[in-house]
Every structure is written in structure tokens, then in C-alpha cells.
Write a protein that holds these residues in place. Structure first.
Motif, short mmCIF file in Angstrom:
data_model
loop_
_atom_site.label_atom_id
_atom_site.label_comp_id
_atom_site.label_asym_id
_atom_site.label_seq_id
_atom_site.Cartn_x
_atom_site.Cartn_y
_atom_site.Cartn_z
N LEU A 149 35.94 34.55 34.63
CA LEU A 149 37.36 34.37 34.92
C LEU A 149 38.20 34.76 33.70
CD1 LEU A 149 36.93 30.89 36.61
CD2 LEU A 149 37.24 33.09 37.78
N PRO A 150 39.11 35.73 33.85
CA PRO A 150 39.88 36.21 32.68
C PRO A 150 40.95 35.22 32.20
CG PRO A 150 39.79 37.87 34.42
CD PRO A 150 39.32 36.58 35.03
N GLY A 151 41.58 34.50 33.14
CA GLY A 151 42.62 33.55 32.74
C GLY A 151 44.01 34.16 32.75
N PRO A 152 45.05 33.32 32.51
CA PRO A 152 46.44 33.69 32.78
C PRO A 152 47.08 34.68 31.81
CG PRO A 152 46.32 31.50 31.83
CD PRO A 152 44.91 31.93 32.07
N ILE B 270 37.41 51.33 26.69
CA ILE B 270 37.17 49.90 26.43
C ILE B 270 37.39 49.09 27.71
CG2 ILE B 270 37.73 50.07 23.98
CD1 ILE B 270 40.50 48.94 24.62
N SER B 271 36.89 47.84 27.70
CA SER B 271 37.01 46.97 28.88
C SER B 271 38.47 46.56 29.06
CB SER B 271 36.12 45.75 28.72
OG SER B 271 36.40 45.06 27.52
N ASP B 272 38.77 46.00 30.22
CA ASP B 272 40.14 45.58 30.53
C ASP B 272 40.37 44.10 30.33
OD1 ASP B 272 41.37 48.13 31.67
OD2 ASP B 272 39.46 48.00 32.72
N ALA B 273 39.29 43.32 30.33
CA ALA B 273 39.46 41.88 30.15
C ALA B 273 38.16 41.27 29.69
CB ALA B 273 39.89 41.24 31.47
N HIS B 274 38.28 40.20 28.93
CA HIS B 274 37.13 39.33 28.67
C HIS B 274 37.22 38.18 29.66
CE1 HIS B 274 36.43 41.71 25.14
NE2 HIS B 274 37.64 41.47 24.68
N THR B 275 36.13 37.49 29.85
CA THR B 275 36.15 36.41 30.83
C THR B 275 35.41 35.18 30.30
OG1 THR B 275 34.07 37.05 31.89
CG2 THR B 275 36.07 38.09 32.74
N VAL C 63 33.96 42.09 44.39
CA VAL C 63 34.53 41.00 43.60
C VAL C 63 35.97 41.38 43.25
CG1 VAL C 63 34.34 39.66 41.45
CG2 VAL C 63 32.27 40.38 42.65
N THR C 64 36.88 40.41 43.34
CA THR C 64 38.29 40.70 43.05
C THR C 64 38.72 39.99 41.77
OG1 THR C 64 38.73 40.86 45.41
CG2 THR C 64 40.64 40.60 43.98
N ARG C 65 39.23 40.77 40.84
CA ARG C 65 39.84 40.24 39.62
C ARG C 65 41.03 41.14 39.29
NH1 ARG C 65 36.59 37.00 40.68
NH2 ARG C 65 35.06 35.94 39.37
N LEU C 66 42.04 40.57 38.64
CA LEU C 66 43.22 41.33 38.21
C LEU C 66 43.79 42.15 39.38
CD1 LEU C 66 41.80 42.80 34.84
CD2 LEU C 66 42.78 40.55 35.18
N CYS C 67 43.80 41.57 40.56
CA CYS C 67 44.32 42.23 41.77
C CYS C 67 43.57 43.50 42.13
CB CYS C 67 45.81 42.55 41.64
SG CYS C 67 46.82 41.09 41.88
N GLN C 68 42.31 43.59 41.73
CA GLN C 68 41.54 44.79 42.05
C GLN C 68 40.21 44.35 42.64
OE1 GLN C 68 39.51 46.40 38.76
NE2 GLN C 68 39.19 48.43 39.65
N THR C 69 39.87 44.91 43.81
CA THR C 69 38.57 44.59 44.39
C THR C 69 37.61 45.71 44.05
OG1 THR C 69 39.58 43.35 46.18
CG2 THR C 69 37.33 44.09 46.54
N LYS C 70 36.48 45.31 43.53
CA LYS C 70 35.53 46.29 43.03
C LYS C 70 34.14 45.93 43.51
CE LYS C 70 34.00 47.69 38.64
NZ LYS C 70 33.92 47.32 37.24
N CYS D 177 48.15 39.23 36.96
CA CYS D 177 47.56 38.95 38.25
C CYS D 177 46.23 38.21 38.10
CB CYS D 177 47.35 40.27 38.98
SG CYS D 177 47.17 40.06 40.74
N SER D 178 46.18 37.25 37.19
CA SER D 178 44.90 36.61 36.91
C SER D 178 44.99 35.09 36.77
CB SER D 178 44.31 37.24 35.63
OG SER D 178 43.09 36.67 35.31
#
Ligand SMILES: *[C@@H]1O[C@H](CO)[C@@H](O)[C@H](O)[C@H]1NC(C)=O
Ligand SMILES: *[C@@H]1O[C@H](CO)[C@@H](O)[C@H](O)[C@H]1NC(C)=O
Ligand SMILES: *[C@@H]1O[C@H](CO)[C@@H](O)[C@H](O)[C@H]1NC(C)=O
Ligand SMILES: *[C@@H]1O[C@H](CO)[C@@H](O)[C@H](O)[C@H]1NC(C)=O
Ligand SMILES: *[C@@H]1O[C@H](CO)[C@@H](O)[C@H](O)[C@H]1NC(C)=O
Ligand SMILES: *[C@@H]1O[C@H](CO)[C@@H](O)[C@H](O)[C@H]1NC(C)=O
Ligand SMILES: *[C@@H]1O[C@H](CO)[C@@H](O)[C@H](O)[C@H]1NC(C)=O
Ligand SMILES: *[C@@H]1O[C@H](CO)[C@@H](O)[C@H](O)[C@H]1NC(C)=O
Ligand SMILES: *[C@@H]1O[C@H](CO)[C@@H](O)[C@H](O)[C@H]1NC(C)=O
Ligand SMILES: *[C@@H]1O[C@H](CO)[C@@H](O)[C@H](O)[C@H]1NC(C)=O
Ligand SMILES: *[C@@H]1O[C@H](CO)[C@@H](O)[C@H](O)[C@H]1NC(C)=O
Ligand SMILES: *[C@@H]1O[C@H](CO)[C@@H](O)[C@H](O)[C@H]1NC(C)=O
Ligand SMILES: [Cu+2]
Length: 550
Positions: free
Chosen positions: A176-179, A167-172, A43-50, A183-184
């Protein structure tokens, strides 16, 4: 409440929906079959595929829809390298405790290459509930926040150092984290509404470690249901929701489509001493008109909601007070009016000595721990329910969980100088049909903090809450026994207490824990054993033949 006008939109979809039963006579109860292939997915989010653990390759995971009275039969197949179990959060699991899911409590984990069929009915519940993995931190990727790191590595590292996890890097919102994140922008949740229509939003806080404030700019929300229980509808601009809780709200779109877009935003309500992911996830509410599919929105002005300050406990307590059961003739609030067993549990943090082979890094060779009545729960090596059912508790658990704190102190004042806790696998045994009153008292050891306590197998009524220390003389006369909210997860106020009542009418072993995953990992958990009743219908049936073994 379920009018034909309602459009159902889901904000976090890895949910379990229960539609209200219209008439029992007209709707045959059916068995609904699902298959959950648990597998890795990129899955890709924040320009990172994990590569993350998913159900059927979906992030967030698939939805389950049932009608009251239905049977759900869900085959879970484990194709990943981790041990696994799935919990059907909020489902009463009447006489089906084997299907509840918390690993080492009601079942041994489903090991790699193995499967288990969760088989249960949905009785007397309607609204939104959800499912999630219930072992280690695996529920993180099934839905919820976004971590750049592997969450299993994060919690393993924290358990080794004895310090707070990263801690986490984003909430969603719906994954979807949003703008507001780098890179989101393309991963932004959009809710498109038609003028004049009313929408039902099913909110689930699926985050690992953060309670959330939620709001939509320039729109008032009407809260109608919490944890699959109807509430007296009330209007609010901001919803507070703890991990583990669900809240259904109505959103009425304006009759005249405004020439504007509106931001949907969520960010943490945080009270504890540790750092937290203080980022804001956002989505967009956009209006459609009848002719074109969407208004041209490139140059539309954008309005943002105002959320309370991150530690606004006054708002939190006011909001929680507004949430009351509908308590009408058709949906009564069956609050236990008498009490058979009273419990007073302190919940909070503490420290434990490092064991010999650990290189933990807390002060004076200690690790951070969390406890209930000074007991930090140690996970057994086999499932408590099996041990209980087979009468083989020896070496697995003891039944001496304290009903009261071992030492009385000013729980919300200056903490005692000795903040050491003890560890053990202790449970409380309750006779079938006991009516229980439980006061959960936050402590200020290391720092006062709101703890969302989740009870498996039951809904409880939140009959009272307050700041400071619970007063057993002055507070009970003020309890609401008329229309308190009934739910499965309650936020213990930061530096305060909450009083719950429930009827122990479901035989089995029932986990109770903080739904901030970090606190569960540190031991803020315990279990209740509810014994069988005398009647044939009041006994836990034997386990299914495919119950996983340890
Ligand atoms: C994920 O991507 C990596 C790198 O491209 C690839 O090696 C791996 O097979 C992919 N995993 C899955 C489950 O698709
Ligand atoms: C589910 O449980 C019911 C009731 O015990 C039983 O009749 C049925 O065979 C079970 N289904 C599966 C697939 O195990
Ligand atoms: C946690 O954060 C620290 C500091 O940024 C970093 O060095 C470490 O690798 C992180 N741990 C994990 C498991 O990602
Ligand atoms: C986005 O990236 C910039 C530059 O790399 C950095 O300064 C900023 O802190 C990042 N913002 C977020 C929200 O991560
Ligand atoms: C939204 O609310 C703000 C602040 O209350 C107000 O100034 C603005 O006019 C509103 N916008 C719309 C389109 O209603
Ligand atoms: C969290 O972020 C808000 C703004 O989004 C800021 O006002 C607040 O000070 C931050 N809190 C902490 C503890 O960083
Ligand atoms: C748009 O649709 C609504 C409801 O569907 C209707 O009441 C309204 O008259 C329609 N407006 C136009 C301009 O067609
Ligand atoms: C909330 O945080 C602010 C900023 O850090 C602080 O000044 C204030 O005392 C805090 N309020 C409470 C109730 O803890
Ligand atoms: C560590 O132990 C020493 C000696 O017992 C004591 O003086 C000190 O306060 C302790 N530090 C902490 C952070 O508990
Ligand atoms: C407990 O501590 C708080 C905060 O210091 C104080 O306001 C309160 O009076 C104390 N309560 C008792 C019963 O001593
Ligand atoms: C908790 O237990 C530890 C270990 O037995 C003990 O030293 C400590 O005084 C207890 N603390 C409280 C608040 O009960
Ligand atoms: C999986 O669970 C089994 C049974 O409890 C245990 O023996 C094994 O060590 C676990 N494996 C992993 C990878 O955690
Ligand atoms: Cu907690």
C-alpha cells in the motif's frame, strides 16, 4: 524474547517466518506443505489496474510459517508466460542447494506450465526471512514497489539501450503506497495498537532498487533481530534497511492512549549517480482503547517522523555499527578466528562495448555495466550447479575468478580513465570447510554507491567497515571478532569497504550479488563453488527428479 505479550504485525508480508524453537524434545519436527500457484492477477493502485505476476493471486504474496527443524515442501506451479524460479532468501539450505532457487545458478527456470517442488529444512535460524522470484525483475510484483509500467518491459528496454532503467512510481508498506501519492489515500496501511502493549514488527526491504530509511513518529523502536539472527537490542528512531535485509523491531505502545495519530514512513537512502524513486510511502499508527474498537480519529492531530537526508552515509555507517550479534551462551557468534582463504573484491560500475546486434545508446557505443573485480558476470545457458555436479563445466563456467583486483588504483579517488570492464562466467572454488575472509571495496567508477551484497547459502559475520580504501595493514587489527553481526546481506558503504568472514561448510554453488536489481542485471554478481567434504555427511546429495531442465 518471544513473550506472550507480543503481538505480531507484519509490515511486508510476503515473508517467510521462522519461529524460535522452544525445546527440541517437546516439539516434533514436522513437514509443512505449501502450494504456490504463480499466476496473473489484476491489482489496482494509484488509479491504475495492472495485471501482475502473483503467488496464489495475492499482492503481497502469502506467508510461510515454520519452526526451527521443520521441513518445508513447497510446490511451485508456473501458470504465467515467463520463466520462473523462487528463492528462499537467507535459508542456509544445508545440503539442499538444489532448492535455493536463483535461475541458471542452482536450477534451470520452471517454464510455463511446469512445476518444481522446493524441499528443504530450516536449521539453526529464527526470526524473519523472505522469499522472492529470482529471475529477471519478476520479484518486483510479488511484493515491493509499485511500477506503472510492466517491470519486465522496463528491464528489457534498459538492457537494449544500455542505459539506466526507468525508476518505480511508488514504494509501499504491505503493498500500500499511502496518501502521499495521487489517488492512493484509500490504499494506506494502518497499524492499530492497544495502549501499553508491545508489538513485534517484521520489516523486510522488498524494493527492487532502493535502500530505505524507516521511522514511526514519536515512537522509539528496539531492534532485536536482523536476517534471522538475534542482535543486542538497541533503541533507535530510524531503521536503515537494504533490499534483501530483514529487521525485527519491538514497538511499545504508550500506556495512556495519546490523542493523536502517528505517521509510519519509509523513503530511500540513495548514494549513486543515477536518479531514484525519491517518493515517501506512509502508513498510520493508531491507538485503540478497550471500549470502542478505535478512537474517533477524524480530527486527531497527525505527527510525522523526521527521516535523514537521502544521502546520509554518516547515519548509515553509524546505524550499521550498532547492529551486533547477541553473542551469548545460548546464541553464540561463531566467528571464524582463523582464515584459510583471503579475497579482496572491488564492486562497482563500468562500461562494456555494445555487441554488434545491439542498438545501445551509451557514449562511444557502450552500455552501462557493473562488475566484481572488473568481471561483469554473464548468465550461463544452463544451471551452474548441474554443470558442477555432473562435472560438465566446459563451456559453462571457468574457475579463474580473480581473488584480487587485476589493477590497483585509488578505488575511492579519481577513477582510472579506462572504465571498461570484462565479461565472463567465472567462479571461485573453495574446499569444504574453508574459512573465508572477504573484503568488498566500493569503487567510484561512474560514481561511488552503497551496494547491498547478498550471499546465498551462508550467513557471514561483518567484522569491519570503513570509508575510503581498505588498508590491509591498519584495518584488520581493528576487526570485531567478538560480537559482529551475522547476516546474509551487507551494505558496502558508499565510497568505503566492508570485511566479512564465513565458513564454507555447505557444498554447492552459491550466488553472490548486489541486491539492487539494476546492478545484478548489469553483472554485479559471481558465484562460489564449495566442494564436497570427505565425510558421507559432507556431500551434496543428487538432484531431485523434478529439477527443471534448460
Ligand atoms: C484483468 O482485467 C482485464 C481487463 O478487464 C481482463 O481482460 C483480464 O482477463 C483480467 N485478468 C485477470 C487475470 O483477471
Ligand atoms: C523431501 O526430501 C526428503 C529428504 O530427502 C524426502 O524424504 C521427501 O520424500 C521429499 N519430499 C518430497 C515431496 O519430495
Ligand atoms: C521509460 O520512460 C520513458 C520516459 O518517460 C518512456 O518513454 C518509456 O516508455 C518508459 N519505458 C517503459 C518500459 O515503460
Ligand atoms: C499528482 O498529480 C498532479 C496533477 O496531475 C501532479 O502535478 C503531481 O506531480 C502528482 N503527484 C505525484 C506524487 O505523482
Ligand atoms: C511528537 O513529537 C513532536 C516533536 O518531537 C512533539 O512536538 C509532539 O508533542 C509529539 N506528540 C505526541 C502526541 O507525543
Ligand atoms: C528527495 O526528497 C527529499 C524530500 O522528501 C528532498 O529533500 C531531497 O532533496 C530529494 N532528493 C533528490 C535527489 O531529489
Ligand atoms: C485496558 O486494557 C489494559 C490491558 O489489556 C488494562 O490494563 C487496562 O486496565 C484497561 N483499561 C480500561 C480502562 O479498561
Ligand atoms: C547529499 O546531497 C546534498 C544535496 O544534493 C549535497 O549537497 C551533499 O553534498 C550530499 N552529501 C553527500 C555526503 O554526498
Ligand atoms: C569517446 O571517444 C573519444 C575518442 O576516443 C574520446 O575523446 C571521448 O572522451 C570518449 N567519450 C567518452 C564519454 O568516453
Ligand atoms: C584517494 O583519493 C581520495 C579522494 O581524492 C584522496 O583523499 C586520498 O588521499 C587518495 N588516497 C590515496 C592512497 O591516494
Ligand atoms: C578491466 O578490464 C578491461 C578489459 O580487459 C581493461 O581494459 C581494464 O583496464 C580493466 N580495468 C581494471 C580497473 O581492472
Ligand atoms: C525459458 O528457459 C528456457 C531454458 O533456459 C529457455 O530455452 C527459454 O528461451 C526461456 N523462455 C523465455 C520466455 O525466456
Ligand atoms: Cu549494487
Amino acid at each position: 524474547m518471544a513473550s506472550a505479550l507480543l503481538r505480531v504485525v507484519f509490515l511486508v508480508v510476503s515473508a517467510l517466518w521462522i519461529l524460535p524453537q522452544i525445546t527440541l524434545a517437546k516439539h516434533a519436527r514436522v513437514t509443512r506443505h505449501y502450494k504456490f500457484n504463480v499466476k496473473l492477477q489484476n491489482v489496482t493502485r494509484l488509479c491504475q489496474t495492472k495485471s501482475i505476476v502473483t503467488v496464489n493471486g495475492q499482492f503481497p504474496g502469502p506467508r510461510i510459517i515454520a519452526r526451527e527443524g521443520d521441513r518445508l515442501v513447497i510446490k511451485v506451479v508456473n501458470h504465467v508466460q515467463y520463466n520462473l524460479s523462487i528463492h528462499w532468501h537467507g535459508i542456509r539450505q544445508l545440503k539442499s542447494g538444489w532448492a535455493d532457487g536463483p535461475a541458471y545458478i542452482t536450477q534451470c527456470p520452471i517454464q510455463t506450465g511446469q512445476s518444481y517442488v522446493y524441499n528443504f529444512t530450516v536449521v539453526g535460524q529464527r526470526g524473519t526471512l523472505w522469499w522472492h522470484a529470482h529471475i529477471s525483475w519478476l520479484r518486483a510484483t510479488v511484493h515491493g514497489d509499485w511500477w506503472k509500467a510492466d517491470t519486465e518491459a522496463v528491464i528489457n528496454q534498459a538492457m537494449q539501450t544500455g542505459l539506466a532503467p526507468n525508476i518505480s512510481d511508488a514504494h509501499t508498506i504491505n503493498g500500500l503506497p499511502g496518501p502521499l501519492y495521487n489517488c492512493s489515500a484509500k490504499d494506506t496501511f494502518k497499524l492499530k495498537v492497544q495502549p501499553g502493549k508491545t508489538y513485534l514488527l517484521r520489516l523486510i526491504n522488498a524494493a527492487l532498487n532502493d535502500e530505505m530509511f524507516f521511522s514511526i513518529a514519536n515512537h522509539t523502536l528496539t531492534v532485536v533481530e536482523a536476517d534471522a539472527v538475534y542482535v543486542k537490542p538497541f533503541k533507535t528512531n530510524i531503521v536503515l534497511i537494504t533490499p534483501g535485509q530483514t529487521t525485527n523491531v519491538l514497538l511499545t505502545a504508550r500506556h495512556k492512549p495519546p490523542h493523536a495519530s502517528f505517521v509510519i514512513a519509509a523513503r530511500p537512502y540513495a548514494t549513486g549517480p543515477a536518479s531514484f524513486d525519491n517518493t515517501t510511502t506512509t502508513g498510520l499508527l493508531e491507538y485503540k482503547n478497550n471500549k470502542t474498537s478505535s478512537l474517533p480519529n477524524t480530527k486527531l492531530p497527525l505527527f510525522k517522523p523526521k527521516l535523514p537526508i537521502f544521502n546520509d552515509t554518516v547515519f548509515a555507517m553509524k546505524f550499521n555499527k550498532k547492529v551486533r550479534s547477541l553473542a551469548n551462551a545460548r546464541f553464540p557468534a561463531k566467528v571464524p578466528k582463523t582464515v584459510d582463504r583471503r579475497f579482496f573484491f572491488t564492486v562497482g560500475l563500468g562500461i562494456l562495448p555494445c555487441s554488434k546486434n545491439e542498438k545501445c545508446q551509451g557514449p562511444n557505443n557502450t552500455r552501462v555495466a557493473a562488475a566484481v573485480n572488473n568481471v561483469s558476470f554473464v548468465m550461463p545457458n544452463t544451471a551452474l550447479l548441474q554443470a558442477h555436479f555432473l562435472n560438465q563445466s566446459k563451456g559453462v563456467f571457468t574457475t579463474d575468478f580473480p581473488a584480487n583486483p587485476p589493477i590497483k588504483f585509488n578505488y575511492t579517488g579519481t577513477p582510472p580513465s579506462n572504465i571498461m570492464v570484462k565479461s565472463g562466467t567465472k567462479v571461485v572454488v573453495l574446499p569444504f570447510n574453508s574459512s573465508v575472509e572477504l573484503v568488498l571495496q566500493d569503487t567510484s567508477i561512474i560514481g561511488a554507491e552503497s551496494h547491498p551484497l547478498h550471499l546465498h547459502g551462508f550467513n557471514f559475520f561483518i567484522v569491519g567497515q570503513g570509508v575510503g580504501n581498505f588498508d590491509p595493514k591498519k584495518d584488520p587489527p581493528k576487526f570485531n571478532l567478538v560480537d559482529p553481526i551475522e547476516r546474509n546481506t551487507a551494505g558496502v558503504p558508499s565510497g568505503g569497504w566492508v570485511a566479512l568472514r564465513f565458513l564454507a561448510d555447505n557444498p554447492g554453488v552459491w550466488f553472490m550479488h548486489c541486491h539492487l536489481e539494476v546492478h545484478t542485471s548489469w553483472g554485479l554478481k559471481m558465484a562460489w563453488i564449495v566442494q564436497d567434504g570427505k565425510h558421507r555427511n559432507h556431500k551434496l546429495p543428487p538432484p531431485p527428479s523434478d529439477l527443471p531442465k534448460c
